[in-house]
Design an enzyme around this catalytic site. Structure first.
Site, PDB file in Angstrom:
ATOM      1  N   LEU A  66       0.841  -1.192   0.000  1.00  0.00           N
ATOM      2  CA  LEU A  66       0.000   0.000   0.000  1.00  0.00           C
ATOM      3  C   LEU A  66       0.880   1.248   0.000  1.00  0.00           C
ATOM      4  O   LEU A  66       0.963   1.972   0.995  1.00  0.00           O
ATOM      5  CB  LEU A  66      -0.941  -0.012   1.211  1.00  0.00           C
ATOM      6  N   PRO A  67       1.587   1.493  -1.118  1.00  0.00           N
ATOM      7  CA  PRO A  67       2.362   2.731  -1.168  1.00  0.00           C
ATOM      8  C   PRO A  67       1.421   3.928  -1.090  1.00  0.00           C
ATOM      9  O   PRO A  67       0.341   3.918  -1.697  1.00  0.00           O
ATOM     10  CB  PRO A  67       3.089   2.656  -2.513  1.00  0.00           C
ATOM     11  N   HIS A  68       1.835   4.925  -0.326  1.00  0.00           N
ATOM     12  CA  HIS A  68       0.978   6.080  -0.109  1.00  0.00           C
ATOM     13  C   HIS A  68       1.838   7.298   0.205  1.00  0.00           C
ATOM     14  O   HIS A  68       2.959   7.164   0.694  1.00  0.00           O
ATOM     15  CB  HIS A  68       0.004   5.828   1.046  1.00  0.00           C
ATOM     16  N   THR A  69       1.292   8.445  -0.102  1.00  0.00           N
ATOM     17  CA  THR A  69       1.974   9.688   0.224  1.00  0.00           C
ATOM     18  C   THR A  69       0.993  10.843   0.108  1.00  0.00           C
ATOM     19  O   THR A  69      -0.076  10.708  -0.480  1.00  0.00           O
ATOM     20  CB  THR A  69       3.203   9.915  -0.686  1.00  0.00           C
TER      21      THR A  69
END
Length: 171
Positions: A66-69
């Protein structure tokens, strides 16, 4: 803003060609796809994702990441899903390579929204049957339906979907 308001079949990438061979290539692919859905350039998105990964891997385990930014200039949230033909090493704690990926980009002005969206995604992905169905989905429409049903079911009864490896409540 809830995932059910953001996520559609148009936000699904199935079996990307060419298949990314590394975590960096996967994040690059996701940044390009997110740039096409936002007014932000892919290099800016990629830089933000890479900076977040330096803090710690966004792999959840069981082949899921779950890459997030957050992005200061992002007008609207972007949520994407990618299923990979070939899993990639993603520095997961369980050492399993990743083949299912959700990307969440959020306006920095709405930090609580990102946390809520990530909680919805994680809740939906706790069920091993959901993961199995996502891995076998034939179309982007199937993926969107599976995810949205899992989110709705988890919101209706958060205790309904439980991973057998999760400890009982209260422990």
């Amino acid at each position: 803003m809830a995932i059910t308001e953001l996520f559609t079949a148009a936000d699904v990438v199935l079996d990307a060609v060419p298949a990314p061979a590394s975590k960096a290539a996967l994040l690059d692919l996701l940044a390009e796809a997110a740039a096409a859905r936002s007014a932000r350039p892919a290099p800016e998105i990629l830089d933000a994702l890479m900076a977040r990964e330096k803090i710690g891997s966004t792999a959840l385990g069981k082949g899921v990441a779950l890459p997030h930014t957050e992005l200061a200039e992002l007008a609207e949230p972007v949520v994407l899903f990618a299923r990979l033909q070939r899993a990639v090493d993603y520095d997961a704690r369980d050492d399993q390579p990743v083949d299912l990926v959700f990307l969440a980009l959020w306006p920095a002005s709405n930090r609580k929204g990102l946390l809520a969206a990530m909680a919805e995604i994680c809740g939906a992905l706790r069920d091993p049957q959901v993961l199995r169905r996502l891995r076998g989905a034939a179309t982007p429409e199937d993926v969107a339906r599976i995810v949205l049903q899992a989110v709705a079911r988890d919101e209706a009864d958060p205790d309904l979907i439980k991973d057998p490896d999760d400890p009982p409540p209260g422990i």
